[in-house]
Design an enzyme around this catalytic site. Structure first.
Site, PDB file in Angstrom:
ATOM      1  N   GLY A  55      -1.977 -11.769   4.182  1.00  0.00           N
ATOM      2  CA  GLY A  55      -2.969 -12.639   3.538  1.00  0.00           C
ATOM      3  C   GLY A  55      -4.349 -12.357   4.092  1.00  0.00           C
ATOM      4  N   THR A  85       0.583 -13.218  -7.755  1.00  0.00           N
ATOM      5  CA  THR A  85      -0.111 -13.368  -6.466  1.00  0.00           C
ATOM      6  C   THR A  85       0.086 -14.782  -5.911  1.00  0.00           C
ATOM      7  OG1 THR A  85      -2.223 -14.067  -7.379  1.00  0.00           O
ATOM      8  CG2 THR A  85      -1.866 -11.687  -7.146  1.00  0.00           C
ATOM      9  N   GLU A 139       0.572  -6.973 -12.509  1.00  0.00           N
ATOM     10  CA  GLU A 139       0.295  -8.090 -11.595  1.00  0.00           C
ATOM     11  C   GLU A 139      -0.497  -9.163 -12.333  1.00  0.00           C
ATOM     12  OE1 GLU A 139      -0.753  -7.293  -7.470  1.00  0.00           O
ATOM     13  OE2 GLU A 139      -2.475  -8.642  -7.692  1.00  0.00           O
TER      14      GLU A 139
HETATM   15  P1  FAD Z   1      -0.855  -6.316   7.495  1.00  0.00           P
HETATM   16  O1  FAD Z   1       0.090  -5.261   7.102  1.00  0.00           O
HETATM   17  O2  FAD Z   1      -0.406  -7.326   8.494  1.00  0.00           O
HETATM   18  O3  FAD Z   1      -2.172  -5.578   8.055  1.00  0.00           O
HETATM   19  C1  FAD Z   1      -3.381  -6.300   8.277  1.00  0.00           C
HETATM   20  C2  FAD Z   1      -4.237  -5.539   9.282  1.00  0.00           C
HETATM   21  O4  FAD Z   1      -3.627  -5.641  10.570  1.00  0.00           O
HETATM   22  C3  FAD Z   1      -4.369  -4.042   8.998  1.00  0.00           C
HETATM   23  O5  FAD Z   1      -5.665  -3.660   9.381  1.00  0.00           O
HETATM   24  C4  FAD Z   1      -3.333  -3.407   9.915  1.00  0.00           C
HETATM   25  O6  FAD Z   1      -3.657  -2.072  10.270  1.00  0.00           O
HETATM   26  C5  FAD Z   1      -3.414  -4.342  11.118  1.00  0.00           C
HETATM   27  N1  FAD Z   1      -2.167  -4.419  11.879  1.00  0.00           N
HETATM   28  C6  FAD Z   1      -0.901  -4.546  11.391  1.00  0.00           C
HETATM   29  N2  FAD Z   1      -0.010  -4.613  12.418  1.00  0.00           N
HETATM   30  C7  FAD Z   1      -0.733  -4.550  13.572  1.00  0.00           C
HETATM   31  C8  FAD Z   1      -0.391  -4.567  14.956  1.00  0.00           C
HETATM   32  N3  FAD Z   1       0.877  -4.659  15.356  1.00  0.00           N
HETATM   33  N4  FAD Z   1      -1.407  -4.483  15.870  1.00  0.00           N
HETATM   34  C9  FAD Z   1      -2.702  -4.376  15.469  1.00  0.00           C
HETATM   35  N5  FAD Z   1      -3.073  -4.351  14.160  1.00  0.00           N
HETATM   36  C10 FAD Z   1      -2.102  -4.428  13.230  1.00  0.00           C
HETATM   37  N6  FAD Z   1      -3.675 -11.504  -0.570  1.00  0.00           N
HETATM   38  C11 FAD Z   1      -3.348 -12.775  -0.875  1.00  0.00           C
HETATM   39  O7  FAD Z   1      -3.871 -13.709  -0.248  1.00  0.00           O
HETATM   40  N7  FAD Z   1      -2.445 -13.058  -1.867  1.00  0.00           N
HETATM   41  C12 FAD Z   1      -1.836 -12.086  -2.581  1.00  0.00           C
HETATM   42  O8  FAD Z   1      -1.026 -12.365  -3.473  1.00  0.00           O
HETATM   43  C13 FAD Z   1      -2.162 -10.719  -2.284  1.00  0.00           C
HETATM   44  N8  FAD Z   1      -1.576  -9.700  -2.946  1.00  0.00           N
HETATM   45  C14 FAD Z   1      -1.839  -8.398  -2.581  1.00  0.00           C
HETATM   46  C15 FAD Z   1      -1.182  -7.355  -3.241  1.00  0.00           C
HETATM   47  C16 FAD Z   1      -1.432  -6.046  -2.894  1.00  0.00           C
HETATM   48  C17 FAD Z   1      -0.688  -4.922  -3.607  1.00  0.00           C
HETATM   49  C18 FAD Z   1      -2.391  -5.739  -1.890  1.00  0.00           C
HETATM   50  C19 FAD Z   1      -2.685  -4.304  -1.531  1.00  0.00           C
HETATM   51  C20 FAD Z   1      -3.050  -6.762  -1.233  1.00  0.00           C
HETATM   52  C21 FAD Z   1      -2.788  -8.103  -1.563  1.00  0.00           C
HETATM   53  N9  FAD Z   1      -3.414  -9.167  -0.922  1.00  0.00           N
HETATM   54  C22 FAD Z   1      -3.108 -10.466  -1.244  1.00  0.00           C
HETATM   55  C23 FAD Z   1      -4.429  -8.910   0.101  1.00  0.00           C
HETATM   56  C24 FAD Z   1      -3.834  -8.862   1.522  1.00  0.00           C
HETATM   57  O9  FAD Z   1      -3.329 -10.114   1.880  1.00  0.00           O
HETATM   58  C25 FAD Z   1      -4.956  -8.449   2.462  1.00  0.00           C
HETATM   59  O10 FAD Z   1      -5.331  -7.112   2.238  1.00  0.00           O
HETATM   60  C26 FAD Z   1      -4.714  -8.708   3.936  1.00  0.00           C
HETATM   61  O11 FAD Z   1      -5.961  -8.584   4.599  1.00  0.00           O
HETATM   62  C27 FAD Z   1      -3.724  -7.748   4.589  1.00  0.00           C
HETATM   63  O12 FAD Z   1      -2.439  -7.985   4.209  1.00  0.00           O
HETATM   64  P2  FAD Z   1      -1.237  -7.007   4.666  1.00  0.00           P
HETATM   65  O13 FAD Z   1       0.003  -7.639   4.272  1.00  0.00           O
HETATM   66  O14 FAD Z   1      -1.513  -5.629   4.239  1.00  0.00           O
HETATM   67  O15 FAD Z   1      -1.433  -7.121   6.280  1.00  0.00           O
END
Ligand code: FAD
Length: 307
Positions: free
Chosen positions: A123, A62, A31
């Site tokens: 995000g 990212t 990454e």
């Molecule tokens: P989601 O999967 O939407 O989850 C977010 C939260 O919402 C979790 O607590 C989940 O349990 C909860 N949730 C999901 N669905 C529901 C529902 N239906 N009802 C209630 N709660 C729910 N960030 C950046 O800004 N740019 C990047 O390039 C970036 N790259 C990343 C790469 C990796 C491998 C990882 C692990 C993280 C990265 N992040 C990045 C960070 C990420 O954006 C954050 O961790 C963010 O807070 C959550 O993203 P997610 O896609 O996992 O969210």
């Protein structure tokens, strides 16, 4: 070349990442992140020059990490990875601070640059920027991407539970929603205790999530970096790791050697236990990525040869 410009193809073989996971027992990926200032964009190309001969299976880029407004550099860098270095790129894309219109524009740029793999994310929340309302969760973006049908979609997962989620059971339920919506592989948040990853993976499989899960490994090579990382993502630090930090934290060369050794030890254990992928958070530091890659290259080759 800006993001809207398609760099001429030089015989690139397009590869959706789901195919890669079918072909290999262990996928090894990197990454990188776009430099904060657009004026420093050249530094990422120097990094890619140095990373490209390490033969990663793909390199992810990212997008607006930390809640900063994204510019075009993610697509531009991903395009260079594909067309100049002939390595498959995985473009991250976040949705919480975006409108459908903006996501549509980014997808068009990705299409124009022949980028087929997207890590679909919600995000991070930015306390200074109220979120937009078109997307609430990564699942919403994954559904939309899946509807388009032309992208391979990856999603994020959290061995120590996402910081906003009360418990693992609920977090895994939401993870399953992302996979059911179309995510074909998962990349984990960084962790320092492999047992956290194994316990998580056990629960993921128990919940019926069967897609490949890559383990996210961050080599921690200085004290400041670890303090920032732990406060950002809430990863817990095993005693063994804390001891290393106390002993070597004030000696940059020693801390770097210890951090690399720790990451290599994690990877050796993960590979021996049959993990399907290692995603190395390079922090744009090719020297560290090189030392780690060289230490585990024969293990990965050997595992990919094994029946
Ligand atoms: P989601 O999967 O939407 O989850 C977010 C939260 O919402 C979790 O607590 C989940 O349990 C909860 N949730 C999901 N669905 C529901 C529902 N239906 N009802 C209630 N709660 C729910 N960030 C950046 O800004 N740019 C990047 O390039 C970036 N790259 C990343 C790469 C990796 C491998 C990882 C692990 C993280 C990265 N992040 C990045 C960070 C990420 O954006 C954050 O961790 C963010 O807070 C959550 O993203 P997610 O896609 O996992 O969210």
């Amino acid at each position: 070349c800006g993001a809207n410009c398609v760099i001429k193809k030089k015989g690139t073989n397009a590869m959706k990442l789901n195919t890669l996971f079918e072909q290999k027992k262990i996928v090894f990926s990197f990454e990188v992140f776009p430099p904060k200032k657009t004026s420093s964009i050249q530094t990422i190309y120097d990094t890619l020059d140095a990373l490209s001969d390490l033969n990663p299976d793909f390199i992810s880029v990212t997008y607006g990490a930390g809640g900063n407004p994204a510019d075009h550099s993610t697509v531009e860098i991903a395009s260079t990875i594909k067309h100049k270095y002939h390595i498959e790129p995985l473009a991250h894309l976040t949705c919480l601070n975006s409108t459908k219109e903006h996501i549509g524009q980014v997808l068009n740029e990705l299409r124009e640059n022949e980028i087929e793999n997207i890590l679909a994310l919600r995000g991070d929340r930015n306390p200074d920027v109220p979120p937009k309302t078109d997307y609430r969760y990564a699942r919403d973006l994954i559904e939309e991407l899946n509807h388009h049908g032309e992208f391979d979609i990856a999603a994020a997962c959290y061995p120590e539970v996402h910081p906003e989620c009360p418990d693992m059971e609920e977090d895994i339920l939401h993870l399953k929603e992302k996979v059911d919506a179309g995510a074909s592989h998962l990349i984990s948040q960084l962790f320092f205790d492999n047992n956290d990853f194994y316990n998580f993976l056990y629960r993921v499989r128990e919940a019926g999530i069967m897609v490949p899960v890559e383990a996210g490994i961050m080599p921690v090579t200085n004290r400041k970096q670890i303090e920032r990382m732990v406060s950002l993502c809430g990863a817990s630090l095993p005693k063994k790791f804390v001891k290393i930090m106390h002993r070597y934290g004030d000696d940059p060369a020693a801390m770097q050697d210890a951090g690399i050794a720790y990451a290599v030890e994690q990877i050796v254990d993960l590979i021996s236990n049959g993990v399907q992928g290692i995603h190395l958070y390079t922090m744009n530091n090719p020297l560290i990525a090189r030392r780690i890659s060289q230490s585990v290259a024969s293990l990965i080759r050997c595992s990919n040869r094994a029946e």
